[in-house]
Design a protein around this motif. Sequence first.
Motif, short mmCIF file in Angstrom:
data_model
loop_
_atom_site.label_atom_id
_atom_site.label_comp_id
_atom_site.label_asym_id
_atom_site.label_seq_id
_atom_site.Cartn_x
_atom_site.Cartn_y
_atom_site.Cartn_z
N PHE A 140 6.31 0.88 -8.59
CA PHE A 140 5.90 2.19 -9.09
C PHE A 140 4.42 2.38 -8.81
N CYS A 141 4.07 3.48 -8.17
CA CYS A 141 2.66 3.73 -7.87
C CYS A 141 2.03 4.51 -9.03
N PRO A 142 1.03 3.93 -9.70
CA PRO A 142 0.46 4.58 -10.88
C PRO A 142 -0.41 5.79 -10.53
N CYS A 143 -0.79 5.94 -9.27
CA CYS A 143 -1.72 7.03 -8.94
C CYS A 143 -1.07 8.40 -9.06
N HIS A 144 0.10 8.59 -8.42
CA HIS A 144 0.76 9.89 -8.49
C HIS A 144 2.26 9.76 -8.69
N GLY A 145 2.70 8.58 -9.09
CA GLY A 145 4.10 8.42 -9.50
C GLY A 145 5.12 8.16 -8.41
N SER A 146 4.71 7.72 -7.24
CA SER A 146 5.73 7.41 -6.22
C SER A 146 6.52 6.17 -6.62
N ARG A 147 7.78 6.13 -6.18
CA ARG A 147 8.68 5.04 -6.55
C ARG A 147 9.31 4.45 -5.30
N ILE B 159 0.86 -1.19 0.00
CA ILE B 159 0.00 0.00 0.00
C ILE B 159 0.89 1.23 0.00
N CYS B 160 0.71 2.06 -1.01
CA CYS B 160 1.53 3.27 -1.14
C CYS B 160 1.32 4.18 0.07
N THR B 161 2.41 4.72 0.58
CA THR B 161 2.32 5.55 1.79
C THR B 161 1.89 6.99 1.47
N HIS B 162 1.56 7.27 0.21
CA HIS B 162 0.99 8.58 -0.11
C HIS B 162 -0.51 8.54 0.20
N LEU B 163 -1.30 7.98 -0.68
CA LEU B 163 -2.75 7.97 -0.45
C LEU B 163 -3.35 6.57 -0.56
N GLY B 164 -2.53 5.56 -0.48
CA GLY B 164 -3.08 4.22 -0.32
C GLY B 164 -3.35 3.41 -1.57
N CYS B 165 -2.85 3.81 -2.72
CA CYS B 165 -3.00 2.95 -3.91
C CYS B 165 -2.07 1.73 -3.78
N VAL B 166 -2.32 0.76 -4.63
CA VAL B 166 -1.42 -0.40 -4.67
C VAL B 166 -0.42 -0.18 -5.80
N VAL C 139 9.09 12.35 -4.81
CA VAL C 139 7.80 11.73 -5.14
C VAL C 139 6.85 12.07 -3.99
N PRO C 140 5.54 11.91 -4.20
CA PRO C 140 4.62 12.33 -3.13
C PRO C 140 4.64 11.44 -1.88
N ALA C 141 4.99 10.15 -1.99
CA ALA C 141 4.96 9.28 -0.81
C ALA C 141 5.99 9.75 0.21
#
Length: 193
Positions: free
Chosen positions: A145-152, A119-126, A163-165
């Motif tokens: 790679f998080c497809p929601c806002h590009g965290s790596r 679970i991405c630590t930005h807003l919870g996408c997988v 990145v946002p995370a």
Amino acid sequence: MKRRRFLVGATVVIGGVGTAFTAVPFIASWQPSARARAAGAPVEVDVSKLEPGEQVTVEWRGKPIWVLHRTPEMLDRLATLTDSDRLRDPLAKVATQQPAYITGPLRSLKEVYLVVIAICTHLGCVPSFRPEPGSVGDDWPGGYFCPCHGSRFGFAGRVFKAVPAPTNLEIPPYRFLSNTRIEIGVDPEPSTS
Ligand code: FES
């Protein structure tokens, strides 16, 4: 008449439950129920057939958990990523992101196996698993790679900078029951030596 119908129905249901338990006593004894799993019952993962480079997803407490069998190349790439120029928390110092017994940049009990909450630590996408170097930009060493806002994140779930995370992916409590069986949701036994 109504009461009689109820009694007949109740007998049939009770009989059915009894049969189910008789038929699968062993399964019933080791498989946690869906409700128990949602409440946090531990989950066991057999990694004996997990080839290097493969990962499996299991569910624990309603969350997806990845178990990745890291290849020697993945570990090499991890070893070259130690600087705080590229990573926010290269030595995994943020205590909330892993149990206290998970230390160091590999963030794992055994070198080859990463166990991490997907679970991405930005807003919870997988995030998605993108192991091929260069597949997410020229300087991409492989990772998640998080497809929601590009965290790596790298192969240890460590987050890249810019990145946002805000933090590394979280590591759940887990222990090894044998070399190839992992139990997620339970801390290792304290060492007696
Ligand atoms: S939720 Fe992953 S980058 Fe925003």
